[in-house]
Design a protein around this motif. Structure first.
Motif, mmCIF file in Angstrom:
data_model
loop_
_atom_site.group_PDB
_atom_site.id
_atom_site.type_symbol
_atom_site.label_atom_id
_atom_site.label_comp_id
_atom_site.label_asym_id
_atom_site.label_seq_id
_atom_site.Cartn_x
_atom_site.Cartn_y
_atom_site.Cartn_z
ATOM 1 N N ALA A 122 0.885 -1.124 0.107
ATOM 2 C CA ALA A 122 0.127 0.161 -0.113
ATOM 3 C C ALA A 122 1.014 1.396 0.046
ATOM 4 C CB ALA A 122 -0.991 0.140 1.128
ATOM 5 N N ALA A 123 2.041 1.160 0.824
ATOM 6 C CA ALA A 123 2.912 2.478 0.823
ATOM 7 C C ALA A 123 3.524 2.715 -0.645
ATOM 8 C CB ALA A 123 4.004 2.158 1.952
ATOM 9 N N PHE A 124 4.103 1.440 -1.305
ATOM 10 C CA PHE A 124 4.740 1.448 -2.563
ATOM 11 C C PHE A 124 3.690 2.356 -3.446
ATOM 12 C CE2 PHE A 124 7.939 -1.853 -1.512
ATOM 13 C CZ PHE A 124 8.603 -0.989 -0.841
ATOM 14 N N LEU A 125 2.247 1.913 -3.605
ATOM 15 C CA LEU A 125 1.393 2.486 -4.583
ATOM 16 C C LEU A 125 1.174 3.859 -4.121
ATOM 17 C CD1 LEU A 125 -1.609 -0.200 -4.795
ATOM 18 C CD2 LEU A 125 0.015 0.864 -6.542
ATOM 19 N N HIS A 126 1.074 4.296 -2.960
ATOM 20 C CA HIS A 126 0.774 5.585 -2.771
ATOM 21 C C HIS A 126 1.908 6.538 -2.910
ATOM 22 C CE1 HIS A 126 -0.691 9.039 -0.483
ATOM 23 N NE2 HIS A 126 0.172 9.345 0.237
ATOM 24 N N PHE A 127 3.115 6.007 -2.778
ATOM 25 C CA PHE A 127 4.367 6.813 -3.160
ATOM 26 C C PHE A 127 4.626 6.917 -4.568
ATOM 27 C CE2 PHE A 127 6.115 5.163 0.930
ATOM 28 C CZ PHE A 127 5.522 6.222 1.576
ATOM 29 N N ALA A 128 4.305 5.903 -5.360
ATOM 30 C CA ALA A 128 4.080 5.943 -6.735
ATOM 31 C C ALA A 128 3.267 6.941 -7.308
ATOM 32 C CB ALA A 128 4.049 4.523 -7.485
ATOM 33 N N GLU A 129 2.121 6.884 -6.843
ATOM 34 C CA GLU A 129 0.802 7.667 -7.093
ATOM 35 C C GLU A 129 1.153 9.110 -6.958
ATOM 36 O OE1 GLU A 129 -2.722 6.032 -5.428
ATOM 37 O OE2 GLU A 129 -2.805 4.498 -7.031
ATOM 38 N N ARG A 130 1.778 9.429 -5.856
ATOM 39 C CA ARG A 130 2.253 10.769 -5.582
ATOM 40 C C ARG A 130 3.565 11.164 -6.186
ATOM 41 N NH1 ARG A 130 -0.003 12.855 -0.856
ATOM 42 N NH2 ARG A 130 1.070 14.604 -1.223
ATOM 43 N N ARG A 131 4.053 10.278 -6.992
ATOM 44 C CA ARG A 131 5.230 10.633 -7.895
ATOM 45 C C ARG A 131 6.669 11.218 -6.784
ATOM 46 N NH1 ARG A 131 4.178 10.327 -13.093
ATOM 47 N NH2 ARG A 131 1.799 10.587 -13.695
ATOM 48 N N CYS A 132 6.751 10.495 -5.980
ATOM 49 C CA CYS A 132 7.778 10.875 -5.141
ATOM 50 C C CYS A 132 9.235 10.819 -5.782
ATOM 51 C CB CYS A 132 7.626 9.925 -3.902
ATOM 52 S SG CYS A 132 6.334 10.097 -2.582
ATOM 53 N N ASP A 133 10.197 11.548 -5.297
ATOM 54 C CA ASP A 133 11.441 11.671 -5.994
ATOM 55 C C ASP A 133 12.167 10.506 -5.359
ATOM 56 O OD1 ASP A 133 11.044 13.836 -7.885
ATOM 57 O OD2 ASP A 133 10.740 15.230 -6.122
ATOM 58 N N VAL A 134 11.957 10.253 -3.913
ATOM 59 C CA VAL A 134 12.793 9.400 -3.213
ATOM 60 C C VAL A 134 12.006 8.913 -2.144
ATOM 61 C CG1 VAL A 134 13.807 11.131 -1.994
ATOM 62 C CG2 VAL A 134 15.245 9.113 -1.779
ATOM 63 N N VAL A 135 12.116 7.653 -1.633
ATOM 64 C CA VAL A 135 11.565 7.345 -0.677
ATOM 65 C C VAL A 135 12.552 6.677 0.482
ATOM 66 C CG1 VAL A 135 9.895 5.361 0.299
ATOM 67 C CG2 VAL A 135 9.596 6.534 -1.763
ATOM 68 N N VAL A 136 12.529 7.289 1.916
ATOM 69 C CA VAL A 136 13.187 7.011 2.872
ATOM 70 C C VAL A 136 12.270 5.479 3.341
ATOM 71 C CG1 VAL A 136 14.278 7.539 4.948
ATOM 72 C CG2 VAL A 136 14.287 9.211 3.248
ATOM 73 N N LEU A 137 12.927 4.667 3.377
ATOM 74 C CA LEU A 137 12.214 3.177 3.742
ATOM 75 C C LEU A 137 12.967 2.585 4.869
ATOM 76 C CD1 LEU A 137 10.024 1.093 2.954
ATOM 77 C CD2 LEU A 137 11.853 0.198 1.293
ATOM 78 N N GLU A 138 12.100 2.509 5.967
ATOM 79 C CA GLU A 138 12.688 1.714 7.269
ATOM 80 C C GLU A 138 12.223 0.197 7.188
ATOM 81 O OE1 GLU A 138 12.029 1.799 12.157
ATOM 82 O OE2 GLU A 138 10.803 3.041 10.814
ATOM 83 N N THR A 139 12.995 -0.759 7.209
ATOM 84 C CA THR A 139 12.846 -2.036 7.687
ATOM 85 C C THR A 139 11.640 -2.358 8.998
ATOM 86 O OG1 THR A 139 14.538 -2.462 9.053
ATOM 87 C CG2 THR A 139 14.834 -2.941 6.613
ATOM 88 N N GLY A 140 11.079 -3.154 8.760
ATOM 89 C CA GLY A 140 10.160 -3.567 9.879
ATOM 90 C C GLY A 140 11.107 -4.415 11.042
#
Length: 423
Positions: A122-140
């Protein structure tokens, strides 16, 4: 799907009965068109400090003009905190829309994805739809088999401070835990590491050699803390001087220094991040629940220390901020943490301890925690609710004392919500 319906669906798919692995999330993302392949990532793993480092990175990248996605876990007060774009939490409508698509894809997968895999998609979909230049991604949890590790060739992999946490899943040794975290290191990638833990550092260096990845380790000789108080810190990180960080705690300048080292690595790869962006970003960082000052009269601190490594850092900060002073604590821990070691660190600083049960099935029984504190000569008593515990702690501390609430991120969220409802 509404936001409430989205959360009910996501939370109905636990991970406990599922075998670890990336096959489920890979299939789910493939059915969604692999949105992660249209994004660039800074991937962050480690035991402690991940959230603070992620917050610093996101703030500076935003100040540099990027549209920044930030994906962290767990949340403190509401789920939407986990998925943000330029500091803005995903809305109910957006969460419902992306989860509707994720559910449709998940229902035709060979094995239904787990809660965290659904959140990641869901997060990846949201970031792609918002056209993010970069995603800071924390492991769970861990790195190698964490759902976030489905990404390929991140711009940067960052390894924060290491310690013995989740040993039952990732361990049993520190080398085993480090090996799991090192799973985010990709072939020919760029890696920035906090360092300072010889066993883990040896693992990270070896994996980088095997993967042909370049490794930069934080150089703390560049760090000079000029001021540290309840307002935050002013520090130098050569060649930069007088950097302002509104995060309290002796460990936060080190987290910021690791973020700055990571940003230097991005600059070396061609990212345009000016000194002005570095300064503005750090000055704008907000990260609730990590040595957060909720009140100054009396002092009421909220910290997410939830394992021995975090408790050691919290104790060091408390000694620096309140030299020679005993404090009142509001405490709740999870049964799968090393409560004995945590209490050994806390006991010398404690005048009174009010014990709560965090809102988690893994919570330690308050009576058992009180017994452990009594064995260490600390006066402790259980409280039936967060509100009762807060009132009792404030009364015990008095106007001239100080209260520190810590022991579990679950508890942090409960206390923070209750504090602002009653103030």
């Amino acid at each position: 799907m509404t936001g409430e319906e989205a959360l009910a669906y996501i939370h109905s798919h636990g991970w406990e009965s599922r075998a670890p692995g990336l096959d489920r999330v890979r299939e789910l993302l493939r059915r969604l068109g692999n949105p992660q392949k249209n994004l660039r990532f800074v991937h962050v793993a480690g035991t402690n400090g991940k959230g603070s480092v992620c917050a610093c990175l996101a703030a500076v990248l935003e100040a540099a003009g990027c549209r920044v996605g930030l994906n962290t876990s767990p949340h403190l007060e509401r789920f939407h905190e986990r998925i943000r774009v330029n500091g803005e939490e995903i809305s109910d409508e957006e969460l419902g829309a992306v989860t509707d698509r994720v559910r449709a894809a998940a229902l035709v997968c060979r094995e239904h994805p787990t809660e965290f895999e659904l959140i990641t998609a869901a997060a990846f979909l949201h970031f792609a739809e918002r056209r993010c230049d970069v995603v800071v991604l924390e492991t769970g949890l861990g790195g190698a088999l964490d759902a976030s590790n489905v990404i390929e060739n991140p711009e940067l992999s960052v390894l924060t401070a290491m310690g013995m946490d989740h040993a039952a899943i990732l361990g049993p040794t520190l080398r085993d835990i480090a090996a799991a975290k090192a799973g985010i290191i990709k072939p020919a990638g760029t890696v920035v590491s906090r360092g300072g833990c010889p066993e883990a550092d040896e693992v990270f260096r070896q994996v980088c050699r095997e993967q042909g990845a370049s490794l930069v380790e934080l150089d703390l000789s560049r760090l000079t803390v000029r001021r540290l108080d309840l307002e935050g810190a002013v520090f130098d990180f050569a060649p930069w001087e007088n950097l302002t960080l509104p995060l309290t705690g002796t460990y936060q300048p080190e987290n910021a220094a690791l973020a700055l080292t990571a940003l230097e690595a991005l600059r070396a790869k061609g990212w345009r991040i000016s000194e002005e962006a570095l300064r503005q970003g750090l000055e704008a960082v907000r990260w609730p629940g990590r040595f957060e000052v909720l009140s100054r009269d009396p002092v009421f601190l909220l910290d997410g220390a939830h394992n021995a490594h975090g408790m050691r850092a919290a104790a060091k900060s408390l000694r620096a901020l309140f030299p020679g002073k005993c404090l009142t604590f509001l405490l709740g821990v999870l049964a799968d943490k090393d409560a004995g070691e945590m209490l050994d660190l806390l006991a010398p600083l404690a005048e009174h301890v009010l014990v709560l049960r965090p809102d988690s099935p893994r919570a330690m029984d308050p009576a058992a925690l009180c017994a452990l504190l009594s064995e260490r000569g600390v006066e402790a008593r259980p409280c039936a609710s967060v509100e009762e515990g807060m009132s009792a702690a404030l009364a015990a501390a008095g106007k001239s004392g100080a209260v520190c609430a810590l022991g579990s991120l679950y508890l942090c969220g409960e206390i923070r919500s209750a504090w602002f409802k009653t103030r």
